[in-house]
Write a protein that holds these residues in place. Sequence first.
Motif, PDB file in Angstrom:
ATOM      1  N   LYS A   1       0.818  -1.221   0.000  1.00  0.00           N
ATOM      2  CA  LYS A   1       0.000   0.000   0.000  1.00  0.00           C
ATOM      3  C   LYS A   1       0.849   1.268   0.000  1.00  0.00           C
ATOM      4  CE  LYS A   1      -4.198  -1.777   2.198  1.00  0.00           C
ATOM      5  NZ  LYS A   1      -4.993  -1.816   3.462  1.00  0.00           N
ATOM      6  N   LYS A   2       2.107   1.158   0.416  1.00  0.00           N
ATOM      7  CA  LYS A   2       2.979   2.338   0.427  1.00  0.00           C
ATOM      8  C   LYS A   2       3.095   2.958  -0.960  1.00  0.00           C
ATOM      9  CE  LYS A   2       5.828   0.918   4.362  1.00  0.00           C
ATOM     10  NZ  LYS A   2       5.434   2.047   5.238  1.00  0.00           N
ATOM     11  N   PHE A   3       2.931   2.138  -1.985  1.00  0.00           N
ATOM     12  CA  PHE A   3       3.087   2.636  -3.361  1.00  0.00           C
ATOM     13  C   PHE A   3       1.848   3.382  -3.854  1.00  0.00           C
ATOM     14  CE2 PHE A   3       6.284  -0.589  -2.930  1.00  0.00           C
ATOM     15  CZ  PHE A   3       7.367  -0.063  -3.615  1.00  0.00           C
ATOM     16  N   ASN A   4       0.767   3.364  -3.060  1.00  0.00           N
ATOM     17  CA  ASN A   4      -0.450   4.080  -3.460  1.00  0.00           C
ATOM     18  C   ASN A   4      -0.232   5.588  -3.511  1.00  0.00           C
ATOM     19  OD1 ASN A   4      -1.753   1.636  -3.602  1.00  0.00           O
ATOM     20  ND2 ASN A   4      -2.792   1.830  -1.633  1.00  0.00           N
ATOM     21  N   SER A   5       0.802   6.070  -2.810  1.00  0.00           N
ATOM     22  CA  SER A   5       1.075   7.511  -2.788  1.00  0.00           C
ATOM     23  C   SER A   5       1.830   7.992  -4.026  1.00  0.00           C
ATOM     24  CB  SER A   5       1.883   7.866  -1.535  1.00  0.00           C
ATOM     25  OG  SER A   5       3.161   7.234  -1.572  1.00  0.00           O
ATOM     26  N   ILE A   6       2.295   7.063  -4.861  1.00  0.00           N
ATOM     27  CA  ILE A   6       3.096   7.422  -6.037  1.00  0.00           C
ATOM     28  C   ILE A   6       2.209   7.611  -7.256  1.00  0.00           C
ATOM     29  CG2 ILE A   6       4.945   6.693  -7.599  1.00  0.00           C
ATOM     30  CD1 ILE A   6       5.986   7.291  -4.876  1.00  0.00           C
ATOM     31  N   ASP A   7       2.397   8.738  -7.933  1.00  0.00           N
ATOM     32  CA  ASP A   7       1.746   8.977  -9.224  1.00  0.00           C
ATOM     33  C   ASP A   7       2.663   8.415 -10.308  1.00  0.00           C
ATOM     34  OD1 ASP A   7       0.593   9.882 -11.554  1.00  0.00           O
ATOM     35  OD2 ASP A   7       1.030  12.005 -11.197  1.00  0.00           O
ATOM     36  N   PHE A   8       2.239   7.333 -10.949  1.00  0.00           N
ATOM     37  CA  PHE A   8       3.083   6.693 -11.960  1.00  0.00           C
ATOM     38  C   PHE A   8       2.845   7.252 -13.364  1.00  0.00           C
ATOM     39  CE2 PHE A   8       3.143   3.549  -8.543  1.00  0.00           C
ATOM     40  CZ  PHE A   8       4.489   3.259  -8.474  1.00  0.00           C
ATOM     41  N   ASN A   9       2.228   8.413 -13.433  1.00  0.00           N
ATOM     42  CA  ASN A   9       1.969   9.014 -14.743  1.00  0.00           C
ATOM     43  C   ASN A   9       2.367  10.491 -14.752  1.00  0.00           C
ATOM     44  OD1 ASN A   9       1.092   8.460 -17.398  1.00  0.00           O
ATOM     45  ND2 ASN A   9      -0.861   9.466 -17.026  1.00  0.00           N
ATOM     46  N   ASN A  10       3.468  10.807 -14.058  1.00  0.00           N
ATOM     47  CA  ASN A  10       3.959  12.176 -13.952  1.00  0.00           C
ATOM     48  C   ASN A  10       4.955  12.440 -15.083  1.00  0.00           C
ATOM     49  OD1 ASN A  10       5.414  14.545 -13.248  1.00  0.00           O
ATOM     50  ND2 ASN A  10       4.882  14.254 -11.089  1.00  0.00           N
ATOM     51  N   GLN A  11       4.481  13.053 -16.128  1.00  0.00           N
ATOM     52  CA  GLN A  11       5.304  13.237 -17.335  1.00  0.00           C
ATOM     53  C   GLN A  11       6.495  14.154 -17.074  1.00  0.00           C
ATOM     54  OE1 GLN A  11       2.877  13.983 -20.710  1.00  0.00           O
ATOM     55  NE2 GLN A  11       4.560  14.002 -22.172  1.00  0.00           N
ATOM     56  N   GLU A  12       6.308  15.165 -16.233  1.00  0.00           N
ATOM     57  CA  GLU A  12       7.386  16.120 -15.947  1.00  0.00           C
ATOM     58  C   GLU A  12       8.534  15.447 -15.205  1.00  0.00           C
ATOM     59  OE1 GLU A  12       8.121  20.229 -13.368  1.00  0.00           O
ATOM     60  OE2 GLU A  12       6.079  19.616 -13.895  1.00  0.00           O
ATOM     61  N   ASP A  13       8.217  14.679 -14.165  1.00  0.00           N
ATOM     62  CA  ASP A  13       9.272  13.984 -13.414  1.00  0.00           C
ATOM     63  C   ASP A  13       9.918  12.889 -14.256  1.00  0.00           C
ATOM     64  OD1 ASP A  13       8.815  15.593 -11.285  1.00  0.00           O
ATOM     65  OD2 ASP A  13       7.886  14.081 -10.002  1.00  0.00           O
ATOM     66  N   TYR A  14       9.139  12.281 -15.115  1.00  0.00           N
ATOM     67  CA  TYR A  14       9.681  11.236 -15.992  1.00  0.00           C
ATOM     68  C   TYR A  14      10.759  11.811 -16.912  1.00  0.00           C
ATOM     69  CZ  TYR A  14       9.721   7.075 -18.975  1.00  0.00           C
ATOM     70  OH  TYR A  14      10.101   5.947 -19.660  1.00  0.00           O
ATOM     71  N   ALA A  15      10.542  13.030 -17.373  1.00  0.00           N
ATOM     72  CA  ALA A  15      11.491  13.663 -18.295  1.00  0.00           C
ATOM     73  C   ALA A  15      12.748  14.155 -17.584  1.00  0.00           C
ATOM     74  CB  ALA A  15      10.816  14.819 -19.025  1.00  0.00           C
ATOM     75  N   SER A  16      12.643  14.448 -16.283  1.00  0.00           N
ATOM     76  CA  SER A  16      13.770  15.107 -15.606  1.00  0.00           C
ATOM     77  C   SER A  16      14.500  14.259 -14.581  1.00  0.00           C
ATOM     78  CB  SER A  16      13.269  16.396 -14.920  1.00  0.00           C
ATOM     79  OG  SER A  16      12.280  16.097 -13.954  1.00  0.00           O
ATOM     80  N   LEU A  17      13.891  13.166 -14.108  1.00  0.00           N
ATOM     81  CA  LEU A  17      14.502  12.388 -13.030  1.00  0.00           C
ATOM     82  C   LEU A  17      14.644  10.922 -13.423  1.00  0.00           C
ATOM     83  CD1 LEU A  17      12.486  13.913 -10.056  1.00  0.00           C
ATOM     84  CD2 LEU A  17      14.900  14.302 -10.529  1.00  0.00           C
ATOM     85  N   ASP A  18      15.879  10.465 -13.579  1.00  0.00           N
ATOM     86  CA  ASP A  18      16.121   9.062 -13.934  1.00  0.00           C
ATOM     87  C   ASP A  18      15.606   8.118 -12.845  1.00  0.00           C
ATOM     88  OD1 ASP A  18      17.210   9.536 -16.376  1.00  0.00           O
ATOM     89  OD2 ASP A  18      19.298   9.320 -15.762  1.00  0.00           O
ATOM     90  N   SER A  19      15.671   8.562 -11.588  1.00  0.00           N
ATOM     91  CA  SER A  19      15.190   7.718 -10.488  1.00  0.00           C
ATOM     92  C   SER A  19      13.692   7.445 -10.643  1.00  0.00           C
ATOM     93  CB  SER A  19      15.471   8.382  -9.141  1.00  0.00           C
ATOM     94  OG  SER A  19      14.913   9.688  -9.097  1.00  0.00           O
ATOM     95  N   TYR A  20      12.946   8.451 -11.069  1.00  0.00           N
ATOM     96  CA  TYR A  20      11.508   8.270 -11.292  1.00  0.00           C
ATOM     97  C   TYR A  20      11.263   7.420 -12.533  1.00  0.00           C
ATOM     98  CZ  TYR A  20       6.601   9.313 -12.255  1.00  0.00           C
ATOM     99  OH  TYR A  20       5.250   9.202 -12.513  1.00  0.00           O
ATOM    100  N   LYS A  21      12.060   7.644 -13.564  1.00  0.00           N
ATOM    101  CA  LYS A  21      11.917   6.866 -14.796  1.00  0.00           C
ATOM    102  C   LYS A  21      12.107   5.378 -14.514  1.00  0.00           C
ATOM    103  CE  LYS A  21      13.530   8.673 -18.576  1.00  0.00           C
ATOM    104  NZ  LYS A  21      14.417   9.135 -19.680  1.00  0.00           N
ATOM    105  N   ARG A  22      13.152   5.042 -13.742  1.00  0.00           N
ATOM    106  CA  ARG A  22      13.388   3.630 -13.384  1.00  0.00           C
ATOM    107  C   ARG A  22      12.225   3.073 -12.564  1.00  0.00           C
ATOM    108  NH1 ARG A  22      18.578   5.705 -12.384  1.00  0.00           N
ATOM    109  NH2 ARG A  22      18.153   5.796 -10.142  1.00  0.00           N
ATOM    110  N   LEU A  23      11.742   3.887 -11.639  1.00  0.00           N
ATOM    111  CA  LEU A  23      10.645   3.463 -10.771  1.00  0.00           C
ATOM    112  C   LEU A  23       9.405   3.128 -11.591  1.00  0.00           C
ATOM    113  CD1 LEU A  23       9.723   3.269  -7.720  1.00  0.00           C
ATOM    114  CD2 LEU A  23       8.855   5.595  -8.020  1.00  0.00           C
ATOM    115  N   VAL A  24       9.070   3.991 -12.545  1.00  0.00           N
ATOM    116  CA  VAL A  24       7.867   3.802 -13.373  1.00  0.00           C
ATOM    117  C   VAL A  24       8.011   2.584 -14.279  1.00  0.00           C
ATOM    118  CG1 VAL A  24       6.480   4.816 -15.226  1.00  0.00           C
ATOM    119  CG2 VAL A  24       7.179   6.221 -13.290  1.00  0.00           C
TER     120      VAL A  24
END
Length: 450
Positions: free
Chosen positions: A205-228
């Motif tokens: 359930k901890k992952f419920n707080s994550i938005d897996f469709n954040n285009q801005e963070d996807y473009a700028s953060l490799d850590s988020y890209k890997r996570l998604v």
Amino acid sequence: MKKLFILCMVTLIFACKEEPKMDYTLLTGQIENPTAQVVSIYNGREKVKDLPLNESNSFSDTLRVEPGYYTFSHGRESSSIFLAPGYDIKVTLNTKEFDETISYSGKGSENNNYLAAKYMANENANLDYTKVFALEEDEFLSKMNALKNDKLKMLNNTAGLSEAFKTQERKNIEYEYFSDLQNYWSYHSYYAKKEEFTPSEDFIKKFNSIDFNNQEDYASLDSYKRLVQNYYNNKISKSDNPLEVFKDINSNGFPQLKEDLANSLRYNIGPNNEHNETLYKGLMAMSSNEKFKEDITKKYNKVKTLAKGMPSPEFVEYENHKGGTTSLKDLKGKYVYVDVWATWCGPCIREIPSLKKVEEEFHDKNIAFVSTSIDKAKDHNTWVEMVKNKDLGGIQLMADNDWNSQFVKDYAIEGIPRFILIDPEGNIVSADAPRPSDPKLIRMFKELKI
């Protein structure tokens, strides 16, 4: 009075004139003991620019980039670097101690000296992740929370960082934390030797707080890209109905996510995947790249020929380390366990002790153990010496054309090590058999009564 008025007007004109803002980053540097002729800047996997070294081993160039994290690369070494328009950064380093000596000065240097220090702090923490991921859930979470808090403390205690950078870095630290949590499921199963392990509901359930469709963070953060990407990879692999997951991605995912997922998921099409057809159709729908679609169609059609019971592709007259040549047909009448490897492949070499144990346990059974190196011709002597020095057993062969060998292509091998099991009649038992370190291999051998 008139002179005073003119003087005031001139002063006002000059006072109101602003200096033009730099809309680029100026990056200069000096490298001791260079190992290449250029410094390269990457945005993810995409190269932004090569910066050539001059005769004094220095470089200087301008970069037109958006504010964000990039990779500074020289030879085989690399480091994270934060760039933004208006930065004027000088880099110095000695390749003999790349991470320990990399240092920045000039505008924007505080952010980058922080990143260099953060990396060294992680290195000096010397965490044994094999032990960390083997911890029980509560202990693991405690360790990860402490690690995240240490990173945040370091960030908050570092003077001179820009607010924009601190905002991004807080996100980065949070995504790094969730990436470690994300890996716990599969890593704990492996390191704690719990094949059927599943985390608790509270953990998931901890992952419920994550938005897996954040285009801005996807473009700028490799850590988020890997996570998604890992999130969707895991969702597809663990789903009883992956078609529904693909429908969700195609309906709601943004274009770059779909292209990246298609490129990473292509490797999931394999001989032992019961969802190959669904995976293939999902990838074809996700991608708009016609070359990709052509390649994936060829692979899909190839994999269909590698099902259990199908005739195995052949290798013919491969050089045998003991002399002469060996072909697959020479081994007919025995089970054949093929290890496709190379001397430069770390995971391949880590399997050697386990392979020796399996060979010893089954040395008097009706099975041949064949190790086929796909080293390039220029590394032939390296292969010869490694076989001797590591006292490798079984039948040691060298493929005739490394990755381009027909046997490698016919088995759709895109990564090594790869293990293949063939029956005494020359038919495929498994085109992607368990590794020697996997207990499933011994169970498979015993089920076949080898």
